[in-house]
Scaffold this active site. Structure first.
Site, PDB file in Angstrom:
ATOM      1  N   GLY A  66      -4.058  12.177  -1.308  1.00  0.00           N
ATOM      2  CA  GLY A  66      -3.284  12.623  -0.146  1.00  0.00           C
ATOM      3  C   GLY A  66      -3.982  12.489   1.189  1.00  0.00           C
ATOM      4  N   LEU A  67      -5.308  12.264   1.172  1.00  0.00           N
ATOM      5  CA  LEU A  67      -6.026  12.185   2.462  1.00  0.00           C
ATOM      6  C   LEU A  67      -6.250  10.741   2.896  1.00  0.00           C
ATOM      7  CD1 LEU A  67      -8.635  15.071   2.036  1.00  0.00           C
ATOM      8  CD2 LEU A  67      -6.390  15.130   3.157  1.00  0.00           C
ATOM      9  N   GLY A  68      -5.574   9.805   2.279  1.00  0.00           N
ATOM     10  CA  GLY A  68      -5.654   8.399   2.701  1.00  0.00           C
ATOM     11  C   GLY A  68      -4.746   8.159   3.895  1.00  0.00           C
ATOM     12  N   GLN A  69      -4.337   6.896   4.068  1.00  0.00           N
ATOM     13  CA  GLN A  69      -3.549   6.545   5.260  1.00  0.00           C
ATOM     14  C   GLN A  69      -2.156   7.167   5.242  1.00  0.00           C
ATOM     15  OE1 GLN A  69      -2.589   2.339   5.541  1.00  0.00           O
ATOM     16  NE2 GLN A  69      -2.271   2.431   7.751  1.00  0.00           N
ATOM     17  N   TYR A 198      -7.727  -5.129  -6.884  1.00  0.00           N
ATOM     18  CA  TYR A 198      -6.654  -4.305  -6.324  1.00  0.00           C
ATOM     19  C   TYR A 198      -5.296  -4.853  -6.753  1.00  0.00           C
ATOM     20  CZ  TYR A 198      -3.727  -2.428  -2.512  1.00  0.00           C
ATOM     21  OH  TYR A 198      -2.742  -1.819  -1.770  1.00  0.00           O
ATOM     22  N   LYS A 202      -2.573  -3.348  -9.463  1.00  0.00           N
ATOM     23  CA  LYS A 202      -1.219  -3.003  -9.011  1.00  0.00           C
ATOM     24  C   LYS A 202      -0.162  -3.698  -9.865  1.00  0.00           C
ATOM     25  CE  LYS A 202      -1.884   0.011  -5.811  1.00  0.00           C
ATOM     26  NZ  LYS A 202      -1.366   1.400  -5.973  1.00  0.00           N
TER      27      LYS A 202
HETATM   28  C1  VAH Z   1      -4.839  -3.756   2.100  1.00  0.00           C
HETATM   29  N1  VAH Z   1      -3.616  -2.306   3.626  1.00  0.00           N
HETATM   30  O1  VAH Z   1      -4.944  -4.539   3.047  1.00  0.00           O
HETATM   31  C2  VAH Z   1      -3.811  -2.628   2.215  1.00  0.00           C
HETATM   32  C3  VAH Z   1      -2.500  -3.075   1.682  1.00  0.00           C
HETATM   33  C4  VAH Z   1      -0.791  -4.730   2.011  1.00  0.00           C
HETATM   34  C5  VAH Z   1      -2.203  -4.537   1.884  1.00  0.00           C
HETATM   35  O2  VAH Z   1      -2.322  -2.719   0.380  1.00  0.00           O
HETATM   36  O3  VAH Z   1      -5.516  -3.840   1.059  1.00  0.00           O
END
Ligand code: VAH
Length: 378
Positions: A66-69, A198, A202
């Site tokens: 919750g403390l992210g963007q 990442y 996802k």
């Molecule tokens: C990133 N801001 O740059 C994030 C996002 C769409 C990209 O998931 O990794």
């Protein structure tokens, strides 16, 4: 006998309410097969006068990371709709004092299943927004940690959502696509071979969530966010972060050093649109959703285009381009534009901020922030 009835009445009410409100194929989820209530939960219900269980119209929401963007802003919007005490913000970091003043905040480590389960039971959570994740650049710098948080943490949340019959939101990203995906535009359904941990995590999240939905009826919901642009929160180490920093630089030093090439086009979105999309999607009746994972789009721009738009307000802005190989390679593998026609058709998604509105809002917000902090504005 009486105690048995006292247990089964609330349980039956929940099962009935969940199966009706939950819409499609709830009865196939494992919680109706061998589902066991923890003794603590039963004891809480036995002492309850009336059954004021949370329901579709008054969910109880836990936000991880919750403390992210995104978490604080989303919590603020959800609290206006559902009540301050019904939205629990959580993270593993100590928040600034003002976060405690805005509503409940608790410690929650997505790697600690027992901790999460206790929160879901004790706060009678019915919706979970899972924001804990390492983003693209920080993930490449610490792949082992990214795999733990983004995959093991996700599995804990998926298992918990299944066991507790939660409505679960997990964000995905433009980073879930790779160089072999159609890039302009990228549709909802296509080849996804991302080249970052990442992105891989996802895509795994998308696939695992959809598997549990189709097999057990989990109300899994996922939006692929573009780069999110916010004035009051710092992004968390991503590839699109230049598009936030350039505004702060424009009003402080008047000079921005950009780590991407001037012509690198990426899908972007104002944080206000991002929050509204998330809330509208979470509120959409399940039977309207032909997919569980949707692209959402607002605009796509290059560093040169956003700099040109900023110069309409800050004429002296100077930008030097010094491409960082890691971030440029990531950006070159991502979509140039998103096709979000399914989201627009199924649940009425429509962005409200274009590049002009974004630039104007960002500059005025940061200007006000700097002024109230007694900082000079270039
Ligand atoms: C990133 N801001 O740059 C994030 C996002 C769409 C990209 O998931 O990794």
């Amino acid at each position: 006998m009486l105690s048995g009835v006292r247990v089964w009445v609330p349980l039956a009410a929940t099962l009935f309410r969940t199966s009706c409100l939950g819409g499609c194929n709830r009865m196939r989820s494992p919680q109706f097969r061998g589902f066991s209530w923890s003794p603590r939960l039963i004891s809480r219900w036995n002492t309850r006068d009336s059954i004021d269980l949370p329901n579709e119209d008054n969910p109880r929401i836990l936000i991880t990371g919750g403390l992210g963007q995104l978490g604080v802003g989303l919590a603020e919007i959800l609290r206006k709709q559902y009540g301050k005490e019904n939205v629990i913000l959580s993270d593993i970091k100590k928040p600034p004092p003002e976060v405690y003043q805005c509503g409940p905040f608790v410690y929650a480590d997505v790697l600690d299943y027992k901790n999460l389960r206790e929160l879901v039971v004790n706060y009678r959570i019915t919706w979970l927004v899972h924001y804990s994740a390492l983003l693209s650049v920080v993930g490449e710098a610490n792949v082992a940690l990214a795999r733990k948080i983004n995959i093991t943490g996700l599995h804990n949340v998926l298992d918990l959502a299944l066991e507790s019959c939660l409505r679960l939101f997990v964000p995905s990203t433009i980073g879930a696509f790779g160089p072999t995906s159609p890039r302009d535009p990228a549709p909802d359904l296509c080849v996804q071979r991302p080249r970052t941990i990442y992105g891989v995590s996802k895509v795994h999240g998308e696939l695992m969530g959809e598997y549990l939905h189709h097999k057990y009826g989990l109300d899994f919901r996922c939006l692929r966010y573009p780069g999110v642009i916010s004035a009051n929160t710092q992004p968390g180490g991503g590839t699109t972060d230049y598009a936030v920093q350039i505004f702060h630089d424009a009003l402080s030093t008047g000079h921005h050093e950009c780590y991407l090439r001037a012509d690198t086009r990426l899908p972007m979105m104002h944080i206000g649109d991002c929050h509204r999309a998330t809330v509208e999607f979470m509120q959409a009746p399940e039977c309207q959703l032909s997919l569980r994972t949707y692209n959402i789009a607002a605009m796509s721009f290059t560093p040169e285009e956003v700099a040109t738009e900023i110069r309409k307000h800050v004429p002296h802005l100077k930008v030097t381009y010094n491409p960082d190989p890691v971030r440029q390679t990531i950006a070159d593998s991502w979509p140039v534009r998103f096709d979000d026609s399914n989201a627009r058709r199924d649940w009425g998604w429509k962005s409200m901020y274009g590049l002009e509105e974004l630039v104007s809002d960002m500059l005025s917000s940061i200007h006000d922030k700097r002024t109230s902090a007694g900082l000079p504005v270039s």
